[in-house]
Design an enzyme around this catalytic site. Structure first.
Site, PDB file in Angstrom:
ATOM      1  N   ARG A 245       0.839  -1.194   0.000  1.00 44.59           N
ATOM      2  CA  ARG A 245       0.000   0.000   0.000  1.00 44.59           C
ATOM      3  C   ARG A 245       0.877   1.248   0.000  1.00 44.59           C
ATOM      4  O   ARG A 245       1.934   1.281   0.646  1.00 44.59           O
ATOM      5  CB  ARG A 245      -0.886   0.035   1.245  1.00 44.59           C
ATOM      6  CG  ARG A 245      -1.777  -1.185   1.345  1.00 44.59           C
ATOM      7  CD  ARG A 245      -3.076  -0.883   2.037  1.00 44.59           C
ATOM      8  NE  ARG A 245      -2.912  -0.568   3.444  1.00 44.59           N
ATOM      9  CZ  ARG A 245      -3.898  -0.096   4.199  1.00 44.59           C
ATOM     10  NH1 ARG A 245      -5.077   0.140   3.664  1.00 44.59           N
ATOM     11  NH2 ARG A 245      -3.703   0.134   5.469  1.00 44.59           N
TER      12      ARG A 245
ATOM     13  N   SER B  84       7.131  -5.469   6.840  1.00 38.64           N
ATOM     14  CA  SER B  84       6.625  -6.411   7.849  1.00 38.64           C
ATOM     15  C   SER B  84       7.387  -7.731   7.875  1.00 38.64           C
ATOM     16  O   SER B  84       6.799  -8.812   7.716  1.00 38.64           O
ATOM     17  CB  SER B  84       5.152  -6.656   7.609  1.00 38.64           C
ATOM     18  OG  SER B  84       4.493  -5.441   7.415  1.00 38.64           O
TER      19      SER B  84
ATOM     20  N   ASP C  34       5.266  -3.776  10.878  1.00 37.85           N
ATOM     21  CA  ASP C  34       3.824  -3.459  10.879  1.00 37.85           C
ATOM     22  C   ASP C  34       3.237  -3.422  12.293  1.00 37.85           C
ATOM     23  O   ASP C  34       2.321  -2.662  12.574  1.00 37.85           O
ATOM     24  CB  ASP C  34       3.023  -4.412   9.980  1.00 37.85           C
ATOM     25  CG  ASP C  34       3.271  -5.882  10.243  1.00 37.85           C
ATOM     26  OD1 ASP C  34       4.142  -6.217  11.090  1.00 37.85           O
ATOM     27  OD2 ASP C  34       2.601  -6.719   9.607  1.00 37.85           O
TER      28      ASP C  34
END
Ligand code: BG6
Ligand code: BG6
Ligand code: GLC
Ligand code: GLC
Length: 903
Positions: free
Chosen positions: A530, A594, A648
Site C-alpha cells: 500500500r 513487515s 507493521d
C-alpha cells in the site's frame, strides 16, 4: 310391512353420510393440508391435532447401508423380534437383506397394564430369540426399534411417548422416553448386550423398506390396526428442527385428524358410538373412521341399528350382534370377497345367531362395502394432500412418486388396494403414483435407518478423534504462555537467536499529538503493498487526512530477485505519486516493512530472514531501506526521503496510540502474526539511548522453532510446515496466522476424506490444491449468520462438492483450527502484558493492544476467543483491544513525523 322400495330407500338413508363424493374428498384433502401446515409450524404445533413429528430420518436408502441388526417391531397387530442382515451393494437394489423373525404373542392383560411389565415382556422375548437363534450373548448387538405410536423425537434414539393409540393403553409411560424404558427392561432382564441405535414409527420403517427397492419411495402408509402416513418434507418447513437444507421424514400421525373438530361434518352417529366405546375417547377420530381396529365395529353398529328399526332380520337382534367386537375387520374382508362374499356374509351372520334372508345378506354386504369404501376414500383424500404438498414443495408440474404401504387392511381386504389407487389417481390426475406393498414388514427399513445411524455415530467418533488434538486445555495454554514469556526474556538477552528475536525498533515514544505535516507511507508485507499520503493537522485525535492506493504483489515478484521486488515497489510508488500529482514533492517517507529486520537506527533495517510468502533472492542480510533507495535511483523519476523503517506491529501500535495513549502493544493477526510492545530500556541489551522505554518488535512467530511447541503440533501442522516456503521456521506463526490456517484445514479435510469420512471419500483436485482456503473463506464458512446451504455454496465455489453433513464437518474443522489459533495468540498476549505489568512493578495493569490483520478483523469468532483467553490467562491485567483503523502506514508516517520534527 314396509315395501321393498321404501326399505331400500331407508337403508340408503342410513348409509348416505358415509358415501363421500369427490368434491367432499377434495374438501377433506384441503382441510388436511391446512392441518399439516399447522403441525409443521413451531407456533401452532402445540395445539395441532395432526402432530407432524420430525423423525430425524434425513434420506431414503441409497444402497450403501450395511450391518447386522436385531430388530423389535411393536405396535402393529403382531409383536415380532428379528435379526436383519444388510449387505452393502453399490447402489440401490444391489445389496441384499436376510431376515429371521419370530412372533411373540402379547397377553391381553399386558396391553392395558403397566408399561414396565410390557417392556419386560419385550426384553424377555428378545433374550429368548437370541438364545433360540444361538446369537452370541457376549457381543454387543445394535438394535433397531419400530415403535408404532406417536413419539416426539429429540434425536433418532429418543422417543417421548405422546399418547397411546389402538388397543394399547399402558400406565406410566406417557411423556417418558420409550427407548430408555426399553433399555431399562433389557438391563433388568440381564445377560445380553444391546445398543438401541434408532427408534422409528412403522410408517417410516415401511417407507424405508420399500425405498430399498424403489428410490422414488418417499411416502410410508399404514392401513392396519391403526392408520398413519409419513413422507419426506423439505427441512426448511420443519420448524421444530434446525437447519434449512435437505429433507426430513415427517411422521404425520394423521390418525389424530379431526380430534379438534375438523371432521365434524363428516362424522356419523356410528363413528360417535365407536369413539365413545374406545380406549381413547375423543382421540384418533380419523383413525377410527379408517383403520382395521374399528371397521368391523362400524359395520356391526350400522347392522345393529338397521335390525333394531326393522330393516334387517325382520327386526330380530341377537346377543352376539349386540356385543362389541363380534364383527371383525377380517369378517369385513371376507364379506367383500369377489365370489364367495355373499356366502361368507351368510356364514358370518349365522355365526352371530341370526337367520338372514338373501336380501339381508345383500344389505349387510352393502354396509360392509360402504364402510370400507369410506375408509379407502378418506385415506385417498389425505394421501393426495401429502402428495400435493410434496409436489408444491418441489415446484413440480408432474410428480412421480412411490408410496410404500403396509397393514392388514391393505394386505387382506380384497378390494381395498384397487379402490384406493383408483381414487388417488382420480384426485391427482397429473401425478404418477405407484403403490408398493411392504411384503417384508417394517424391520428391514428400521435396520436401514439403524445402519445409517451407526455409520454417522462412527463418523462422529472419528471426526471427534481427529479434532481432539486441536483442543487446548487450560494447562496447555498456561504452558504456551510461560514458554512465550521465557523466550521473550531470552530474546532480550540475545540468548535465543533461533526463536524469538526481540528486535529493537528505535521507537522510544508513542505519539504525543505534536506531529504535523504531509508524509508518504509505504507498506509492504501484509496481503498487499500500500502507498499512502498522510496529513497530520492540529493535535492528537484530530483530522488526519489520508489517501491511499493498494497494489498487489504477484507471487513471481515475491519469490523472484530482490532487485525485481524493489523495482516493483518503486514503480507502484511512482504510480501513486502520479495519481496524487506529487511527483516532484520530495516528501519524507516512512516504510512499513513487515519482516524481521535488525535495526541499528530508525532508518536502517537489515532483513534477517524472509517469512510468510516472500522469498526474493539477495535481500537477506541487506538493508531494505538501501535497497528501496537504490530502486528509486534506478528509476530516476522522483526522489524520496526515507526517514524510518518500521515493522507493521510497530506501525499499528503507533497508529492506535494516536487514538488511545494507553496503547503500548501492537498486534498483527493477519497473513502472519507478530507483536511489539514498549519494553523498559534497562532490560534491553542492544540500546543506544537514555530513554526509559523502547518498542521491541518481538517476532514472536518464531516461538517453537527450537521444538518447544512440539507437544501441541499435530501431524497436520507438521505437513503444512514441510510444504511451506520456510520449513522449520515460524512454527508459532504457522499455528496461528491466516496464511496457514486454511492449509491446516485442508490437511485435515484431506485426511478425513481419505478415511472415507467426507466428500464420499473422493479426493478431488480442488482438495489437493494448496492455498484454496484463504482466510476470507474460513471467515465466511464460520459465520453464524450463514446457513448450511450457504456454506455449501462457498465450498462449491472452491470446487468442493459437499452435501449437508460434509458442510457441517468442514465448518467444525475450520472452527477447531481457528479456535486453537485464537487461544494461542491469547496466551501469547497474556505473556506480553504480564511482562509489562511486572516490568513496572504493578499489581494491576490497564493496557490497550492496537490490532490489525484480516484474521482479527474479519473472522467471526477469532477476536472474541482471543480476548477471552487473554483475560483468563492474565487476570491481573485489564486488556483492551483497539482495531487499527487505517493500517500501520499511518503509524509509520507518525514515526517519520517525529524524526522530521527532531531534525
Ligand atoms: C407390519 C409392520 O407389517 O405392519 C408393523 O411390520 C406395522 O411395523 C404393521 O405396525 C401394521 O399393520 P397391522 O395391521 O399389523 O397393524
Ligand atoms: C495492514 C497493515 O492493515 O495489516 C499492514 O497496514 C499489515 O502493515 C497488515 O501487515 C496485516 O494484515 P494482513 O491480514 O494483510 O496480513
Ligand atoms: C397409530 C399410531 C401411529 C402408527 C399407526 C399405524 O395411528 O399412533 O404411530 O403409525 O397407528 O400403526
Ligand atoms: C511475520 C513477520 C513479522 C510481521 C508479521 C505480521 O511474522 O516476520 O515481521 O510483523 O508477519 O505481518
Amino acid at each position: 310391512m314396509l315395501s321393498a322400495f321404501l326399505k331400500k330407500k331407508k337403508k340408503d338413508l342410513f348409509l348416505y353420510a358415509m358415501r363421500l363424493h369427490d368434491d367432499q374428498l377434495e374438501d377433506i384433502s384441503a382441510r388436511f393440508q391446512a392441518e399439516m401446515k399447522k403441525g409443521l409450524s413451531a407456533e401452532s404445533n402445540a395445539a395441532a391435532a395432526v402432530k407432524m413429528l420430525p423423525t430425524h430420518v434425513r434420506s431414503t436408502p441409497d444402497g450403501s447401508e450395511r450391518g447386522q441388526f436385531l430388530a423389535l417391531d411393536l405396535g402393529g397387530s403382531k409383536f415380532k423380534v428379528l435379526q436383519v442382515k444388510v449387505r452393502e451393494g453399490m447402489g440401490i437394489r444391489k445389496g441384499g437383506v436376510e431376515m429371521e423373525e419370530k412372533i411373540y404373542p402379547i397377553p391381553k392383560e399386558l396391553l392395558i397394564g403397566r408399561g414396565t411389565e410390557l417392556f419386560d415382556h419385550v426384553s424377555e422375548s428378545l433374550k429368548d430369540f437370541l438364545q433360540e437363534k444361538n446369537i452370541n450373548l457376549e457381543k454387543t448387538h445394535p438394535l433397531a426399534f419400530t415403535f408404532s405410536f406417536p413419539c416426539e423425537q429429540p434425536t433418532l434414539n429418543q422417543g417421548l411417548l405422546l399418547s397411546w393409540s389402538k388397543n394399547f393403553r399402558l400406565r406410566g409411560l406417557q411423556g417418558k422416553d420409550v427407548v430408555q424404558s426399553l433399555k431399562g427392561a433389557i438391563e433388568r432382564t440381564g445377560g445380553m448386550n444391546v445398543d438401541v441405535l434408532s427408534m422409528v414409527n412403522d410408517t417410516v420403517a415401511t417407507m424405508m423398506t420399500c425405498g430399498f427397492d424403489d428410490q422414488r419411495c418417499e411416502v410410508g402408509l399404514i392401513i392396519g390396526t391403526g392408520t398413519n402416513a409419513c413422507y419426506m418434507e423439505a427441512l426448511r418447513h420443519v420448524d421444530l428442527v434446525e437447519g434449512d437444507e435437505g429433507q426430513m421424514c415427517v411422521n404425520t400421525e394423521w390418525g389424530g385428524f379431526g380430534d379438534d373438530g375438523a371432521l365434524n361434518e363428516y362424522i356419523t352417529e356410528f363413528d360417535r358410538d365407536v369413539d365413545a366405546a374406545s380406549n381413547n375417547p375423543g382421540k384418533q377420530i380419523f383413525e377410527k373412521m379408517v383403520s382395521g381396529m374399528y371397521l368391523g365395529e362400524l359395520v356391526r353398529l350400522v347392522v345393529l341399528k338397521m335390525a333394531k328399526v326393522g330393516l334387517l332380520f325382520d327386526g330380530f337382534v341377537s346377543d352376539a350382534l349386540r356385543t362389541k367386537g363380534k364383527i371383525t375387520t377380517a369378517n369385513v374382508a371376507a364379506m367383500e370377497e369377489y365370489k364367495t362374499g355373499l356366502k361368507n356374509t351368510r356364514d358370518i351372520l349365522t355365526g352371530l345367531g341370526l337367520t338372514p334372508s338373501q336380501d339381508d345378506c345383500i344389505a349387510v354386504q352393502h354396509v360392509s362395502t360402504i364402510v370400507s369404501f369410506r375408509s379407502s376414500n378418506l385415506v385417498a383424500a389425505c394421501l393426495s394432500a401429502i402428495l400435493t404438498r410434496i409436489k408444491k414443495n418441489r415446484s413440480l408440474r408432474t410428480l412421480t412418486i412411490t408410496v410404500g404401504v403396509d397393514g392388514t387392511v391393505y394386505k387382506t381386504h380384497p378390494q381395498y388396494p384397487k379402490r384406493l389407487h383408483k381414487v388417488v389417481r382420480r384426485l391427482l390426475p397429473e401425478s404418477h403414483v405407484r403403490f408398493v406393498l411392504s411384503d417384508s414388514g417394517s424391520s428391514k427399513g428400521a435396520a436401514l435407518v439403524a445402519a445409517v445411524a451407526q455409520r454417522l455415530a462412527s463418523r462422529r467418533k472419528q471426526v471427534d478423534e481427529t479434532l481432539f488434538p486441536f483442543q487446548m486445555s487450560q494447562e496447555q495454554l498456561h504452558l504456551v504462555k510461560s514458554r512465550m514469556r521465557a523466550d521473550l526474556e531470552a530474546g532480550l538477552k540475545n540468548k535465543n537467536p533461533s526463536t524469538i528475536k526481540m528486535l529493537p525498533s528505535f521507537v522510544y515514544h508513542t505519539p504525543d499529538g505534536t506531529e504535523r505535516g504531509k508524509y508518504l507511507a509505504l507498506d509492504l508485507g501484509g496481503t498487499n503493498f500500500r502507498a499512502l499520503l498522510v496529513n497530520f493537522k492540529k493535535g492528537l485525535h484530530q483530522n488526519t487526512r489520508l489517501y491511499h492506493k493498494i497494489y498487489t504483489v504477484p507471487m513471481e515478484i515475491m519469490q523472484g530477485t530482490g532487485e525485481e521486488l524493489f523495482d516493483h515497489l518503486a514503480q507502484c510508488v511512482s504510480d501513486f505519486l502520479d495519481y496524487m500529482g506529487m511527483k516532484n514533492a520530495h516528501l519524507p517517507a516512512g516504510f512499513t516493512f513487515s519482516f524481521p529486520c535488525e535495526q541499528t537506527a530508525i532508518d536502517t533495517g537489515t532483513l534477517l530472514t524472509w517469512t510468510k510468502g516472500f522469498k526474493a533472492t539477495d535481500c537477506e542480510g541487506h538493508d531494505v531501506v538501501n535497497m528501496l533507495r537504490e530502486a528509486i535511483k534506478r528509476r530516476n523519476e522522483f526522489d524520496l526521503d526515507i526517514a524510518a523503517v518500521v515493522n507493521d506491529t510497530v506501525g499499528t501500535m503507533m497508529s492506535c496510540a494516536y487514538e488511545d495513549p494507553e496503547c503500548e502493544v501492537g498486534l498483527i493477526a493477519g497473513t502472519g502474526t507478530n507483536v511489539c510492545y514498549m519494553e523498559d530500556v534497562r532490560n534491553i541489551e542492544k540500546r543506544d539511548a537514555d530513554a526509559q522505554r523502547m518498542c521491541i518488535n518481538t517476532e514472536w512467530g518464531g516461538l517453537g522453532d527450537d521444538g518447544s511447541l512440539n507437544d501441541i503440533i499435530t501431524p497436520y501442522d507438521a505437513e503444512v510446515d514441510q510444504n511451506s516456503l520456510h520449513p522449520g521456521k515460524q512454527r508459532f506463526e504457522k499455528l496461528t496466522s491466516g496464511m496457514y490456517l486454511g492449509e491446516i484445514v485442508r490437511q485435515v479435510l484431506l485426511d478425513l476424506t481419505r478415511g472415507g469420512l467426507l466428500f464420499r471419500g473422493h479426493v478431488t483436485e480442488a482438495l489437493k490444491t494448496p492455498g484454496i482456503f484463504e482466510t476470507k473463506y474460513l471467515s465466511q464458512i464460520e459465520s453464524d449468520r450463514l446457513a448450511l446451504l450457504q456454506v455449501r455454496s462457498i465450498l462449491q465455489q472452491l470446487g468442493l462438492d459437499s452435501n449437508c453433513d460434509d458442510s457441517i464437518i468442514v465448518k467444525e474443522v475450520c472452527g477447531a483450527v481457528s479456535r486453537r489459533a485464537a487461544q494461542l495468540v491469547g496466551a501469547g498476549i497474556a505473556a506480553v502484558v504480564d511482562k509489562i505489568r511486572e516490568n513496572r512493578g504493578l499489581e494491576h495493569l490497564n493496557i490497550t493492544v492496537g490490532v490489525d490483520g484480516a484474521l482479527y478483523k474479519l473472522h467471526p469468532h477469532f477476536s472474541r476467543v482471543l480476548h477471552d483467553t487473554a483475560k483468563v490467562l492474565a487476570p491481573l491485567c485489564n486488556v483492551s483491544f483497539l482495531p487499527s483503523e487505517e493500517g500501520s502506514g499511518k503509524g509509520a508516517a507518525l514515526i517519520t513525523a517525529v524524526m522530521e520534527t527532531k531534525n
